[in-house]
Write a protein that holds these residues in place. Structure first.
Motif, PDB file in Angstrom:
ATOM      1  N   SER A  31       1.518  19.804   1.830  1.00 41.19           N
ATOM      2  CA  SER A  31       1.168  18.436   2.214  1.00 41.19           C
ATOM      3  C   SER A  31       1.504  18.222   3.683  1.00 41.19           C
ATOM      4  O   SER A  31       2.512  18.728   4.173  1.00 41.19           O
ATOM      5  CB  SER A  31       1.934  17.408   1.368  1.00 41.19           C
ATOM      6  OG  SER A  31       1.571  17.488   0.008  1.00 41.19           O
ATOM      7  N   GLY A  61      -1.432  13.113   4.142  1.00 40.91           N
ATOM      8  CA  GLY A  61      -0.766  11.832   3.955  1.00 40.91           C
ATOM      9  C   GLY A  61      -0.730  11.084   5.266  1.00 40.91           C
ATOM     10  O   GLY A  61      -0.624  11.685   6.340  1.00 40.91           O
ATOM     11  N   ARG A 107      -4.349  10.941   0.911  1.00 35.34           N
ATOM     12  CA  ARG A 107      -3.982  10.928  -0.509  1.00 35.34           C
ATOM     13  C   ARG A 107      -2.636  10.289  -0.801  1.00 35.34           C
ATOM     14  O   ARG A 107      -2.305  10.042  -1.959  1.00 35.34           O
ATOM     15  CB  ARG A 107      -4.011  12.366  -1.040  1.00 35.34           C
ATOM     16  CG  ARG A 107      -5.418  12.960  -1.008  1.00 35.34           C
ATOM     17  CD  ARG A 107      -5.440  14.437  -1.315  1.00 35.34           C
ATOM     18  NE  ARG A 107      -4.920  14.748  -2.635  1.00 35.34           N
ATOM     19  CZ  ARG A 107      -4.722  15.991  -3.084  1.00 35.34           C
ATOM     20  NH1 ARG A 107      -5.011  17.020  -2.310  1.00 35.34           N
ATOM     21  NH2 ARG A 107      -4.246  16.194  -4.289  1.00 35.34           N
ATOM     22  N   TYR A 108      -1.850   9.992   0.228  1.00 39.11           N
ATOM     23  CA  TYR A 108      -0.562   9.325   0.018  1.00 39.11           C
ATOM     24  C   TYR A 108      -0.077   8.774   1.349  1.00 39.11           C
ATOM     25  O   TYR A 108      -0.691   9.009   2.405  1.00 39.11           O
ATOM     26  CB  TYR A 108       0.476  10.294  -0.570  1.00 39.11           C
ATOM     27  CG  TYR A 108       0.872  11.415   0.362  1.00 39.11           C
ATOM     28  CD1 TYR A 108       1.987  11.310   1.196  1.00 39.11           C
ATOM     29  CD2 TYR A 108       0.118  12.593   0.442  1.00 39.11           C
ATOM     30  CE1 TYR A 108       2.332  12.342   2.070  1.00 39.11           C
ATOM     31  CE2 TYR A 108       0.457  13.615   1.308  1.00 39.11           C
ATOM     32  CZ  TYR A 108       1.570  13.481   2.118  1.00 39.11           C
ATOM     33  OH  TYR A 108       1.914  14.496   2.982  1.00 39.11           O
ATOM     34  N   LYS A 110       3.588   8.251   3.718  1.00 38.78           N
ATOM     35  CA  LYS A 110       5.019   8.462   3.923  1.00 38.78           C
ATOM     36  C   LYS A 110       5.411   7.795   5.241  1.00 38.78           C
ATOM     37  O   LYS A 110       5.008   8.247   6.311  1.00 38.78           O
ATOM     38  CB  LYS A 110       5.371   9.946   3.982  1.00 38.78           C
ATOM     39  CG  LYS A 110       6.857  10.176   4.313  1.00 38.78           C
ATOM     40  CD  LYS A 110       7.173  11.615   4.660  1.00 38.78           C
ATOM     41  CE  LYS A 110       8.555  11.728   5.292  1.00 38.78           C
ATOM     42  NZ  LYS A 110       8.897  13.119   5.687  1.00 38.78           N
ATOM     43  N   LEU A 140      -2.987   4.033  -2.780  1.00 36.60           N
ATOM     44  CA  LEU A 140      -2.261   5.252  -2.450  1.00 36.60           C
ATOM     45  C   LEU A 140      -0.790   5.156  -2.868  1.00 36.60           C
ATOM     46  O   LEU A 140      -0.179   4.093  -2.778  1.00 36.60           O
ATOM     47  CB  LEU A 140      -2.327   5.511  -0.944  1.00 36.60           C
ATOM     48  CG  LEU A 140      -3.710   5.823  -0.373  1.00 36.60           C
ATOM     49  CD1 LEU A 140      -3.658   5.850   1.153  1.00 36.60           C
ATOM     50  CD2 LEU A 140      -4.218   7.152  -0.909  1.00 36.60           C
ATOM     51  N   PRO A 141      -0.197   6.281  -3.290  1.00 35.16           N
ATOM     52  CA  PRO A 141       1.227   6.292  -3.608  1.00 35.16           C
ATOM     53  C   PRO A 141       2.077   6.450  -2.356  1.00 35.16           C
ATOM     54  O   PRO A 141       1.584   6.852  -1.296  1.00 35.16           O
ATOM     55  CB  PRO A 141       1.376   7.517  -4.514  1.00 35.16           C
ATOM     56  CG  PRO A 141       0.308   8.458  -4.030  1.00 35.16           C
ATOM     57  CD  PRO A 141      -0.844   7.578  -3.611  1.00 35.16           C
ATOM     58  N   LEU A 143       5.584   8.180  -0.604  1.00 37.75           N
ATOM     59  CA  LEU A 143       6.616   9.215  -0.652  1.00 37.75           C
ATOM     60  C   LEU A 143       7.867   8.597  -0.034  1.00 37.75           C
ATOM     61  O   LEU A 143       7.855   8.179   1.131  1.00 37.75           O
ATOM     62  CB  LEU A 143       6.169  10.445   0.133  1.00 37.75           C
ATOM     63  CG  LEU A 143       7.065  11.684   0.073  1.00 37.75           C
ATOM     64  CD1 LEU A 143       7.240  12.167  -1.358  1.00 37.75           C
ATOM     65  CD2 LEU A 143       6.485  12.805   0.930  1.00 37.75           C
ATOM     66  N   THR A 161       5.284   5.816  -6.720  1.00 38.13           N
ATOM     67  CA  THR A 161       6.149   6.482  -5.761  1.00 38.13           C
ATOM     68  C   THR A 161       6.427   7.918  -6.190  1.00 38.13           C
ATOM     69  O   THR A 161       6.381   8.251  -7.379  1.00 38.13           O
ATOM     70  CB  THR A 161       7.507   5.763  -5.616  1.00 38.13           C
ATOM     71  OG1 THR A 161       8.208   5.809  -6.863  1.00 38.13           O
ATOM     72  CG2 THR A 161       7.326   4.332  -5.164  1.00 38.13           C
ATOM     73  N   VAL A 251       0.289  15.295  -5.212  1.00 42.64           N
ATOM     74  CA  VAL A 251      -0.840  14.407  -5.489  1.00 42.64           C
ATOM     75  C   VAL A 251      -2.129  15.212  -5.682  1.00 42.64           C
ATOM     76  O   VAL A 251      -2.234  16.356  -5.255  1.00 42.64           O
ATOM     77  CB  VAL A 251      -1.043  13.374  -4.359  1.00 42.64           C
ATOM     78  CG1 VAL A 251       0.072  12.356  -4.384  1.00 42.64           C
ATOM     79  CG2 VAL A 251      -1.110  14.042  -2.981  1.00 42.64           C
TER      80      VAL A 251
END
Length: 251
Positions: A31, A61, A107-108, A110, A140-141, A143, A161, A251
């Motif tokens: 990632s 991310g 995709r996420y 942070k 989106l989640p 991190l 999360t 993810v």
């Protein structure tokens, strides 16, 4: 077989200021936390990093931070919550557009640097970040640090999360990261590799005082601006796979 994500903060070069070798690091991680232009990164470099990550099969991310190029996003800023929400949405939109332009997608999320550290305990800024994710409509989640304020606020708001630990940062006995200004806060060489292996195989780390603490992690971070990032990323991946740990994005 145990499985864990290996992530790195990338795309942080800005104009003539270069940080790390993104392409080389991407050969070892699963990632990539791509800078969004506020703490580091510029449109050309961000797009190139997204393209390289996509070609390498690495999850992209968004890595938003404080608007602080001079301080590389590592200085706390006291924001009005609505302004912080707006700035996070702005940064997400920029990286999403650049990722789409090379056939990929974010995709996420942070958060970066001082913002990441602040939302571990700062309720107002944590809520501002979660509001940005909800109102941007991305789904989106996040991190985040485990057992943190941002983890609780996100989950209360229906934002998914995933938890993170660090290969190259020393831990205090309370589970927080030792501030970078303190000697020994950044781990190098065998120490960083050993910490990554301990996290992945036991879910624990040794704090600076020698005590063992639990660290829940779906992903392990190695900073892309670390002086030995390329070698460390390769060494950590080799060590983890050598002890039967599969490397794969969360993810």
């Amino acid at each position: 077989m145990p499985r864990i994500d290996l992530n790195s903060d990338l795309g942080e070069s800005f104009g003539s200021y270069a940080f790390g070798d993104d392409t080389a690091v991407l050969s070892s991680v699963s990632s990539a936390n791509v800078a969004c232009g506020f703490h580091g990164g510029d449109p050309r470099g961000i797009r190139a990093t997204c393209a390289a990550a996509h070609a390498a099969g690495v999850a992209i991310g968004a890595h938003p931070g404080y608007r602080d190029l001079a301080g590389f996003g590592r200085r706390f800023i006291e924001y009005e919550p609505g302004e912080l929400t707006d700035e996070i949405i702005y940064q997400l939109g920029a990286v999403q557009a650049l990722a789409r332009s090379v056939g990929s997608a974010v995709r996420y999320v942070k958060p970066h640097g001082a913002l990441y550290n602040a939302i571990a305990h700062h309720e107002g800024q944590a809520r501002a970040v979660v509001r940005a994710l909800r109102e941007s409509g991305t789904g989106l989640p996040l991190l985040v640090p485990p057992d943190s304020v941002i983890e609780r606020v996100a989950e209360e708001s229906g934002v998914r999360t995933f938890s993170e630990a660090f290969a190259d940062r020393a831990y205090a006995p309370d589970g927080s990261l030792v501030p970078r200004a303190v000697s020994g806060a950044v781990l190098t060489g065998d120490a960083a590799t050993a910490q990554a292996m301990r996290i992945a195989t036991t879910g624990r780390v040794l704090a600076v005082d020698g005590t063992e603490i639990a660290v829940r992690a779906d992903s392990i971070c190695l900073h892309g601006d670390h002086p030995a990032a390329v070698r460390l990323a390769g060494d950590i991946r080799t060590a983890l796979e050598g002890c039967g740990v599969e490397i794969g994005s969360f993810v």
